[in-house]
Write a protein that holds these residues in place. Sequence first.
Motif, PDB file in Angstrom:
ATOM      1  N   ARG A 105      35.600  11.820  11.658  1.00  0.00           N
ATOM      2  CA  ARG A 105      34.853  11.997  12.899  1.00  0.00           C
ATOM      3  C   ARG A 105      33.918  10.801  13.043  1.00  0.00           C
ATOM      4  NH1 ARG A 105      35.939  17.250  11.739  1.00  0.00           N
ATOM      5  NH2 ARG A 105      36.341  18.582  13.519  1.00  0.00           N
ATOM      6  N   VAL A 106      34.024  10.148  14.212  1.00  0.00           N
ATOM      7  CA  VAL A 106      33.215   8.969  14.489  1.00  0.00           C
ATOM      8  C   VAL A 106      32.549   9.158  15.846  1.00  0.00           C
ATOM      9  CG1 VAL A 106      33.197   6.459  14.780  1.00  0.00           C
ATOM     10  CG2 VAL A 106      34.832   7.518  13.203  1.00  0.00           C
ATOM     11  N   ARG A 107      31.236   8.980  15.860  1.00  0.00           N
ATOM     12  CA  ARG A 107      30.507   9.036  17.134  1.00  0.00           C
ATOM     13  C   ARG A 107      30.508   7.625  17.704  1.00  0.00           C
ATOM     14  NH1 ARG A 107      25.177   8.740  19.391  1.00  0.00           N
ATOM     15  NH2 ARG A 107      24.904  10.419  20.926  1.00  0.00           N
ATOM     16  N   ILE A 108      31.127   7.492  18.878  1.00  0.00           N
ATOM     17  CA  ILE A 108      31.244   6.203  19.560  1.00  0.00           C
ATOM     18  C   ILE A 108      30.412   6.288  20.831  1.00  0.00           C
ATOM     19  CG2 ILE A 108      32.798   4.549  20.670  1.00  0.00           C
ATOM     20  CD1 ILE A 108      35.049   5.748  18.863  1.00  0.00           C
ATOM     21  N   GLY A 109      29.480   5.375  20.962  1.00  0.00           N
ATOM     22  CA  GLY A 109      28.581   5.414  22.122  1.00  0.00           C
ATOM     23  C   GLY A 109      28.587   4.131  22.907  1.00  0.00           C
ATOM     24  N   ARG A 110      28.066   4.256  24.124  1.00  0.00           N
ATOM     25  CA  ARG A 110      27.882   3.098  25.004  1.00  0.00           C
ATOM     26  C   ARG A 110      26.388   2.772  24.990  1.00  0.00           C
ATOM     27  NH1 ARG A 110      30.409   0.559  29.462  1.00  0.00           N
ATOM     28  NH2 ARG A 110      32.166   1.969  29.377  1.00  0.00           N
ATOM     29  N   THR A 111      26.062   1.519  24.732  1.00  0.00           N
ATOM     30  CA  THR A 111      24.656   1.119  24.693  1.00  0.00           C
ATOM     31  C   THR A 111      24.099   1.045  26.104  1.00  0.00           C
ATOM     32  OG1 THR A 111      25.266  -1.212  24.670  1.00  0.00           O
ATOM     33  CG2 THR A 111      24.928  -0.141  22.524  1.00  0.00           C
ATOM     34  N   ALA A 112      22.796   0.866  26.209  1.00  0.00           N
ATOM     35  CA  ALA A 112      22.135   0.758  27.513  1.00  0.00           C
ATOM     36  C   ALA A 112      22.659  -0.451  28.261  1.00  0.00           C
ATOM     37  CB  ALA A 112      20.624   0.647  27.318  1.00  0.00           C
ATOM     38  N   ALA A 113      22.701  -0.313  29.558  1.00  0.00           N
ATOM     39  CA  ALA A 113      23.221  -1.390  30.402  1.00  0.00           C
ATOM     40  C   ALA A 113      22.334  -2.612  30.388  1.00  0.00           C
ATOM     41  CB  ALA A 113      23.377  -0.902  31.848  1.00  0.00           C
ATOM     42  N   THR A 131      25.195   7.287  26.216  1.00  0.00           N
ATOM     43  CA  THR A 131      25.896   8.526  25.892  1.00  0.00           C
ATOM     44  C   THR A 131      27.010   8.194  24.907  1.00  0.00           C
ATOM     45  OG1 THR A 131      27.461   8.378  27.743  1.00  0.00           O
ATOM     46  CG2 THR A 131      25.383   9.571  28.148  1.00  0.00           C
ATOM     47  N   ALA A 132      27.634   9.240  24.361  1.00  0.00           N
ATOM     48  CA  ALA A 132      28.652   9.030  23.327  1.00  0.00           C
ATOM     49  C   ALA A 132      29.662  10.157  23.347  1.00  0.00           C
ATOM     50  CB  ALA A 132      27.982   8.956  21.957  1.00  0.00           C
ATOM     51  N   PHE A 133      30.737   9.943  22.621  1.00  0.00           N
ATOM     52  CA  PHE A 133      31.701  11.002  22.348  1.00  0.00           C
ATOM     53  C   PHE A 133      32.023  10.945  20.864  1.00  0.00           C
ATOM     54  CE2 PHE A 133      34.375   7.342  23.115  1.00  0.00           C
ATOM     55  CZ  PHE A 133      35.474   7.499  22.287  1.00  0.00           C
ATOM     56  N   VAL A 134      32.601  12.035  20.356  1.00  0.00           N
ATOM     57  CA  VAL A 134      32.976  12.092  18.948  1.00  0.00           C
ATOM     58  C   VAL A 134      34.494  12.024  18.865  1.00  0.00           C
ATOM     59  CG1 VAL A 134      32.962  13.455  16.827  1.00  0.00           C
ATOM     60  CG2 VAL A 134      30.924  13.382  18.283  1.00  0.00           C
ATOM     61  N   LEU A 135      34.990  10.990  18.230  1.00  0.00           N
ATOM     62  CA  LEU A 135      36.419  10.820  18.001  1.00  0.00           C
ATOM     63  C   LEU A 135      36.809  11.592  16.745  1.00  0.00           C
ATOM     64  CD1 LEU A 135      39.167   9.388  18.446  1.00  0.00           C
ATOM     65  CD2 LEU A 135      38.275   7.532  17.014  1.00  0.00           C
ATOM     66  N   VAL A 136      37.860  12.388  16.841  1.00  0.00           N
ATOM     67  CA  VAL A 136      38.403  13.111  15.691  1.00  0.00           C
ATOM     68  C   VAL A 136      39.787  12.542  15.438  1.00  0.00           C
ATOM     69  CG1 VAL A 136      39.030  15.363  14.728  1.00  0.00           C
ATOM     70  CG2 VAL A 136      37.122  15.185  16.351  1.00  0.00           C
ATOM     71  N   ASN A 137      40.024  12.078  14.202  1.00  0.00           N
ATOM     72  CA  ASN A 137      41.275  11.401  13.884  1.00  0.00           C
ATOM     73  C   ASN A 137      41.761  11.830  12.502  1.00  0.00           C
ATOM     74  OD1 ASN A 137      43.400   9.626  14.269  1.00  0.00           O
ATOM     75  ND2 ASN A 137      42.125   7.796  14.418  1.00  0.00           N
ATOM     76  N   ASP A 138      43.034  11.555  12.216  1.00  0.00           N
ATOM     77  CA  ASP A 138      43.623  11.945  10.937  1.00  0.00           C
ATOM     78  C   ASP A 138      43.649  10.800   9.921  1.00  0.00           C
ATOM     79  OD1 ASP A 138      45.580  10.392  12.113  1.00  0.00           O
ATOM     80  OD2 ASP A 138      47.089  11.970  12.163  1.00  0.00           O
ATOM     81  N   HIS A 139      43.031   9.674  10.284  1.00  0.00           N
ATOM     82  CA  HIS A 139      42.911   8.540   9.373  1.00  0.00           C
ATOM     83  C   HIS A 139      41.668   7.743   9.764  1.00  0.00           C
ATOM     84  CE1 HIS A 139      45.076   6.828  12.812  1.00  0.00           C
ATOM     85  NE2 HIS A 139      44.486   5.702  12.486  1.00  0.00           N
ATOM     86  N   PHE A 166      28.602  -1.174  22.225  1.00  0.00           N
ATOM     87  CA  PHE A 166      28.975   0.132  21.699  1.00  0.00           C
ATOM     88  C   PHE A 166      28.248   0.406  20.390  1.00  0.00           C
ATOM     89  CE2 PHE A 166      31.603  -2.609  19.196  1.00  0.00           C
ATOM     90  CZ  PHE A 166      31.871  -1.932  18.019  1.00  0.00           C
ATOM     91  N   THR A 167      28.214   1.686  20.045  1.00  0.00           N
ATOM     92  CA  THR A 167      27.707   2.104  18.736  1.00  0.00           C
ATOM     93  C   THR A 167      28.837   2.828  18.014  1.00  0.00           C
ATOM     94  OG1 THR A 167      26.870   4.216  19.609  1.00  0.00           O
ATOM     95  CG2 THR A 167      25.334   2.337  19.555  1.00  0.00           C
ATOM     96  N   TRP A 168      28.763   2.831  16.705  1.00  0.00           N
ATOM     97  CA  TRP A 168      29.828   3.395  15.864  1.00  0.00           C
ATOM     98  C   TRP A 168      29.166   4.064  14.668  1.00  0.00           C
ATOM     99  CZ3 TRP A 168      35.220   2.959  16.408  1.00  0.00           C
ATOM    100  CH2 TRP A 168      35.999   3.298  15.310  1.00  0.00           C
ATOM    101  N   GLU A 169      29.296   5.383  14.558  1.00  0.00           N
ATOM    102  CA  GLU A 169      28.653   6.114  13.471  1.00  0.00           C
ATOM    103  C   GLU A 169      29.637   7.110  12.868  1.00  0.00           C
ATOM    104  OE1 GLU A 169      25.018   9.299  12.786  1.00  0.00           O
ATOM    105  OE2 GLU A 169      25.468   8.608  14.809  1.00  0.00           O
ATOM    106  N   TYR A 170      29.969   6.915  11.599  1.00  0.00           N
ATOM    107  CA  TYR A 170      30.831   7.874  10.914  1.00  0.00           C
ATOM    108  C   TYR A 170      30.058   9.176  10.695  1.00  0.00           C
ATOM    109  CZ  TYR A 170      34.499   4.502   9.745  1.00  0.00           C
ATOM    110  OH  TYR A 170      35.536   3.594   9.802  1.00  0.00           O
ATOM    111  N   LEU A 171      30.642  10.284  11.093  1.00  0.00           N
ATOM    112  CA  LEU A 171      30.064  11.605  10.860  1.00  0.00           C
ATOM    113  C   LEU A 171      30.791  12.322   9.730  1.00  0.00           C
ATOM    114  CD1 LEU A 171      29.711  12.745  14.584  1.00  0.00           C
ATOM    115  CD2 LEU A 171      27.976  11.630  13.145  1.00  0.00           C
ATOM    116  N   GLU A 172      32.084  12.003   9.582  1.00  0.00           N
ATOM    117  CA  GLU A 172      32.914  12.573   8.516  1.00  0.00           C
ATOM    118  C   GLU A 172      33.955  11.523   8.148  1.00  0.00           C
ATOM    119  OE1 GLU A 172      35.761  16.509   7.728  1.00  0.00           O
ATOM    120  OE2 GLU A 172      34.559  16.396   9.535  1.00  0.00           O
ATOM    121  N   GLU A 173      34.183  11.322   6.842  1.00  0.00           N
ATOM    122  CA  GLU A 173      35.072  10.256   6.391  1.00  0.00           C
ATOM    123  C   GLU A 173      36.156  10.775   5.461  1.00  0.00           C
ATOM    124  OE1 GLU A 173      33.247   6.323   5.639  1.00  0.00           O
ATOM    125  OE2 GLU A 173      31.355   7.400   5.837  1.00  0.00           O
TER     126      GLU A 173
END
Length: 78
Positions: free
Chosen positions: A70-78, A32-40, A57-64
């Motif tokens: 916006r970065v989608r940060i996820g946890r990989t499979a156990a 699963t993942a969440f989307v981090l919203v940040n000002d930098h 973890f996974t790290w995917e830029y959605l907006e730069e």
Amino acid sequence: MSQDRELDVRELIPRDRHTQIFETYSALEPETAFVLVNDHDPKPLYYQFQAEHTGEFTWEYLEEGPEVWRVRIGRTAA
């Protein structure tokens, strides 16, 4: 598929941001993942994840920017 939770840290004071982000990450179920919203660009956060959670973890830029990242940060499979 459910929508990822969004964590907007732009209103938090800077010293509290990483704590909130890592608490949110720790609460994730595998694949699963969440989307981090940040000002930098949160590149230093990426390096912290890399040091503390290598391969977990996974790290995917959605907006730069230039105003919102916006970065989608996820946890990989156990």
